[in-house]
Scaffold this motif. Structure first.
Motif, PDB file in Angstrom:
ATOM      1  N   MET A  75       0.816  -1.107  -0.062  1.00 49.61           N
ATOM      2  CA  MET A  75       0.050  -0.078  -0.092  1.00 49.61           C
ATOM      3  C   MET A  75       0.871   1.073   0.046  1.00 49.61           C
ATOM      4  O   MET A  75       1.935   1.196   0.696  1.00 49.61           O
ATOM      5  N   LEU A  76       0.547   2.198  -0.787  1.00 47.33           N
ATOM      6  CA  LEU A  76       1.221   3.543  -0.776  1.00 47.33           C
ATOM      7  C   LEU A  76       0.074   4.571  -0.710  1.00 47.33           C
ATOM      8  O   LEU A  76      -0.768   4.713  -1.079  1.00 47.33           O
ATOM      9  N   VAL A  77       0.230   5.510   0.280  1.00 48.14           N
ATOM     10  CA  VAL A  77      -0.745   6.447   0.657  1.00 48.14           C
ATOM     11  C   VAL A  77       0.001   7.731   0.337  1.00 48.14           C
ATOM     12  O   VAL A  77       1.035   8.152   0.750  1.00 48.14           O
ATOM     13  N   LEU A  78      -0.641   8.460  -0.660  1.00 45.81           N
ATOM     14  CA  LEU A  78       0.091   9.676  -0.991  1.00 45.81           C
ATOM     15  C   LEU A  78      -0.611  10.978  -0.572  1.00 45.81           C
ATOM     16  O   LEU A  78      -1.701  11.002  -0.497  1.00 45.81           O
ATOM     17  N   LEU A  79       0.151  11.715   0.052  1.00 46.26           N
ATOM     18  CA  LEU A  79       0.039  12.772   0.914  1.00 46.26           C
ATOM     19  C   LEU A  79       0.248  14.148   0.185  1.00 46.26           C
ATOM     20  O   LEU A  79       1.209  14.081  -0.707  1.00 46.26           O
ATOM     21  N   PRO A  80      -0.608  15.125   0.251  1.00 49.93           N
ATOM     22  CA  PRO A  80      -0.034  16.417  -0.204  1.00 49.93           C
ATOM     23  C   PRO A  80       0.911  16.958   0.536  1.00 49.93           C
ATOM     24  O   PRO A  80       1.357  16.566   1.763  1.00 49.93           O
ATOM     25  N   PRO A  81       1.719  17.927  -0.080  1.00 44.53           N
ATOM     26  CA  PRO A  81       2.977  18.453   0.592  1.00 44.53           C
ATOM     27  C   PRO A  81       2.602  19.679   1.408  1.00 44.53           C
ATOM     28  O   PRO A  81       1.010  19.910   1.798  1.00 44.53           O
ATOM     29  N   SER A  82       3.345  20.499   2.182  1.00 46.89           N
ATOM     30  CA  SER A  82       2.827  21.705   2.926  1.00 46.89           C
ATOM     31  C   SER A  82       3.535  22.783   2.221  1.00 46.89           C
ATOM     32  O   SER A  82       4.798  22.911   1.787  1.00 46.89           O
ATOM     33  N   GLU A  83       2.839  24.038   2.133  1.00 47.29           N
ATOM     34  CA  GLU A  83       3.571  25.324   2.038  1.00 47.29           C
ATOM     35  C   GLU A  83       4.859  25.361   2.981  1.00 47.29           C
ATOM     36  O   GLU A  83       5.976  25.789   2.624  1.00 47.29           O
ATOM     37  N   THR A  84       4.517  25.106   4.203  1.00 54.95           N
ATOM     38  CA  THR A  84       5.768  25.612   5.217  1.00 54.95           C
ATOM     39  C   THR A  84       6.451  24.165   5.334  1.00 54.95           C
ATOM     40  O   THR A  84       6.008  23.112   5.163  1.00 54.95           O
ATOM     41  N   LYS A  85       7.842  24.624   5.532  1.00 54.83           N
ATOM     42  CA  LYS A  85       8.739  23.522   5.686  1.00 54.83           C
ATOM     43  C   LYS A  85       9.423  23.845   7.161  1.00 54.83           C
ATOM     44  O   LYS A  85       9.907  24.913   7.291  1.00 54.83           O
ATOM     45  N   ALA A  86      10.040  22.779   7.674  1.00 53.21           N
ATOM     46  CA  ALA A  86      10.739  22.747   8.974  1.00 53.21           C
ATOM     47  C   ALA A  86      12.036  23.155   8.407  1.00 53.21           C
ATOM     48  O   ALA A  86      12.683  22.838   7.267  1.00 53.21           O
ATOM     49  N   ASP A  87      12.867  23.882   9.065  1.00 53.28           N
ATOM     50  CA  ASP A  87      14.296  24.398   8.853  1.00 53.28           C
ATOM     51  C   ASP A  87      15.215  23.262   9.295  1.00 53.28           C
ATOM     52  O   ASP A  87      15.108  22.493   9.863  1.00 53.28           O
ATOM     53  N   GLY A  88      16.416  23.523   8.766  1.00 53.72           N
ATOM     54  CA  GLY A  88      17.530  22.612   9.148  1.00 53.72           C
ATOM     55  C   GLY A  88      17.484  21.301   8.546  1.00 53.72           C
ATOM     56  O   GLY A  88      17.067  20.846   7.682  1.00 53.72           O
ATOM     57  N   GLY A  89      18.157  20.502   9.333  1.00 53.12           N
ATOM     58  CA  GLY A  89      18.231  19.101   9.163  1.00 53.12           C
ATOM     59  C   GLY A  89      19.522  18.501   9.437  1.00 53.12           C
ATOM     60  O   GLY A  89      20.583  19.293   9.676  1.00 53.12           O
ATOM     61  N   ASP A  90      19.658  17.162   9.918  1.00 51.63           N
ATOM     62  CA  ASP A  90      20.909  16.430  10.085  1.00 51.63           C
ATOM     63  C   ASP A  90      21.572  15.685   9.348  1.00 51.63           C
ATOM     64  O   ASP A  90      22.599  15.008   9.371  1.00 51.63           O
ATOM     65  N   GLY A  91      21.106  15.674   7.988  1.00 56.62           N
ATOM     66  CA  GLY A  91      21.635  14.802   7.032  1.00 56.62           C
ATOM     67  C   GLY A  91      22.442  16.027   5.974  1.00 56.62           C
ATOM     68  O   GLY A  91      22.344  17.146   5.925  1.00 56.62           O
ATOM     69  N   GLY A  92      23.289  15.294   5.228  1.00 52.93           N
ATOM     70  CA  GLY A  92      24.359  16.118   4.219  1.00 52.93           C
ATOM     71  C   GLY A  92      23.340  16.685   2.958  1.00 52.93           C
ATOM     72  O   GLY A  92      22.109  16.730   2.998  1.00 52.93           O
ATOM     73  N   PRO A  93      23.872  17.373   2.046  1.00 52.02           N
ATOM     74  CA  PRO A  93      23.421  17.951   1.053  1.00 52.02           C
ATOM     75  C   PRO A  93      22.562  17.034   0.319  1.00 52.02           C
ATOM     76  O   PRO A  93      22.732  15.776   0.123  1.00 52.02           O
ATOM     77  N   LEU A  94      21.438  17.312  -0.611  1.00 59.05           N
ATOM     78  CA  LEU A  94      20.653  16.618  -1.301  1.00 59.05           C
ATOM     79  C   LEU A  94      21.579  15.805  -2.330  1.00 59.05           C
ATOM     80  O   LEU A  94      22.341  15.965  -3.013  1.00 59.05           O
ATOM     81  N   ARG A 104       7.881   2.984   4.863  1.00 61.69           N
ATOM     82  CA  ARG A 104       7.447   2.390   3.607  1.00 61.69           C
ATOM     83  C   ARG A 104       6.159   2.582   2.603  1.00 61.69           C
ATOM     84  O   ARG A 104       5.851   2.417   1.487  1.00 61.69           O
ATOM     85  N   ARG A 105       5.108   3.042   3.581  1.00 65.05           N
ATOM     86  CA  ARG A 105       3.826   3.290   3.042  1.00 65.05           C
ATOM     87  C   ARG A 105       3.457   4.755   2.675  1.00 65.05           C
ATOM     88  O   ARG A 105       2.402   5.008   1.712  1.00 65.05           O
ATOM     89  N   LEU A 106       4.200   5.605   3.291  1.00 69.21           N
ATOM     90  CA  LEU A 106       3.676   7.066   2.904  1.00 69.21           C
ATOM     91  C   LEU A 106       4.600   7.585   1.890  1.00 69.21           C
ATOM     92  O   LEU A 106       5.966   7.437   1.995  1.00 69.21           O
ATOM     93  N   ALA A 107       4.063   8.584   1.014  1.00 73.42           N
ATOM     94  CA  ALA A 107       4.846   9.291  -0.021  1.00 73.42           C
ATOM     95  C   ALA A 107       4.035  10.476   0.108  1.00 73.42           C
ATOM     96  O   ALA A 107       3.011  10.791   0.370  1.00 73.42           O
ATOM     97  N   VAL A 108       4.978  11.771  -0.299  1.00 74.40           N
ATOM     98  CA  VAL A 108       4.596  13.144  -0.406  1.00 74.40           C
ATOM     99  C   VAL A 108       4.618  13.514  -1.831  1.00 74.40           C
ATOM    100  O   VAL A 108       5.691  13.545  -2.304  1.00 74.40           O
ATOM    101  N   ALA A 109       3.260  14.162  -2.330  1.00 71.18           N
ATOM    102  CA  ALA A 109       3.593  14.907  -3.669  1.00 71.18           C
ATOM    103  C   ALA A 109       4.475  16.135  -3.312  1.00 71.18           C
ATOM    104  O   ALA A 109       4.364  16.534  -2.333  1.00 71.18           O
ATOM    105  N   SER A 110       5.157  16.502  -4.590  1.00 66.08           N
ATOM    106  CA  SER A 110       5.926  17.561  -4.516  1.00 66.08           C
ATOM    107  C   SER A 110       6.038  18.268  -5.833  1.00 66.08           C
ATOM    108  O   SER A 110       6.361  17.652  -6.874  1.00 66.08           O
TER     109      SER A 110
END
Length: 247
Positions: free
Chosen positions: A1-20, A106-112
């Motif tokens: 099963m794949l649940v497709l979510l809408p994105p959000s205009e707002t995004k959290a800042d920062g992150g602990d991962g390297g560049p894209l 595994r189940r969630l994905a976000v449209a972008s």
């Protein structure tokens, strides 16, 4: 099963991962268009007035333009933590236990508008691009994404629950996907579409589907999982459900 979510205009800042790292994202067939759009946003960020106009932003939102200028160098975080707002507050991924989070990834994905679609665990930077935006020199995002995103989603090979908003659903059709209409029912049994709390109810449904120990593979299975989570969902068509919220 794949649940497709809408994105959000707002995004959290920062992150602990390297560049894209495009090569680490799900749906690698989308990477050529992803790269083209990222490069376009980075280049556009050098012209702040043009960026504000193209993205539909105000002068007070120049920080969003600066974010776009750092797309290749900014830290990343899993998509499930990057997106914020009403739906994601209701989803409440921070409360998931380890096993539940693994199922959700595994189940969630976000449209972008920028990435087409990303899975919950894919690491992405903060960005600003809406599904209805039009970048200079490009056609509509719908015309760009449909030829590549529809085949990608069409090959998922599992039950798809489409919770996207209209703008993002327009970027790629998913034949056979299950759609959910959030409605309220009054004492006389009359139903009408819920608008104000629509996102919150969809977030709660997504959480129930994402964390369930069983993986529903049919529409009736979806109804059963939702019911066990205390969410009233009824089947109204072959691929249509109504989430009933009460008066």
């Amino acid at each position: 099963m794949l649940v497709l979510l809408p994105p959000s205009e707002t995004k959290a800042d920062g992150g602990d991962g390297g560049p894209l790292d495009l090569g680490a994202l799900s749906f690698p067939e989308l990477n050529p268009l992803r790269r083209k759009l990222i490069d376009a946003l980075v280049d556009l960020s050098a012209d702040v007035p043009a960026s504000l106009a193209a993205l539909g932003l105000s002068e007070r939102q120049q920080g969003e333009v600066a974010r776009n200028g750092r797309l290749w160098t900014a830290p990343t975080t899993p998509a499930l933590r990057r997106y914020t707002g009403v739906l994601y507050d209701a989803l409440d991924a921070s409360s998931f236990r380890k096993a539940e989070l693994a199922r959700a990834e595994r189940r969630l994905a976000v449209a972008s508008a920028l990435f087409g679609v990303v899975r919950a665990g894919d690491r992405i930077p903060a960005y600003r691009l809406s599904g209805g935006s039009a970048l200079p020199g490009f056609g509509t995002l719908r015309s760009l994404w449909r030829p590549v995103l529809e085949p990608a989603l069409g090959e998922v090979g599992e039950l798809v629950v489409d919770l996207r908003s209209g703008t993002y659903a327009a970027l790629a059709r998913v034949p056979g996907a299950v759609t959910v209409r959030v409605v309220t029912e009054d004492a006389a049994g009359r139903r009408k579409t819920v608008s104000h709390h629509n996102k919150a109810y969809k977030g709660k449904l997504a959480a129930a589907l994402a964390t369930s120990r069983s993986t529903p593979s049919t529409v009736d299975g979806l109804v059963s999982v939702a019911g066990k989570a205390g969410i009233a969902v009824e089947r109204t068509g072959e691929h249509e459900l109504e989430l009933v919220t009460g008066a």
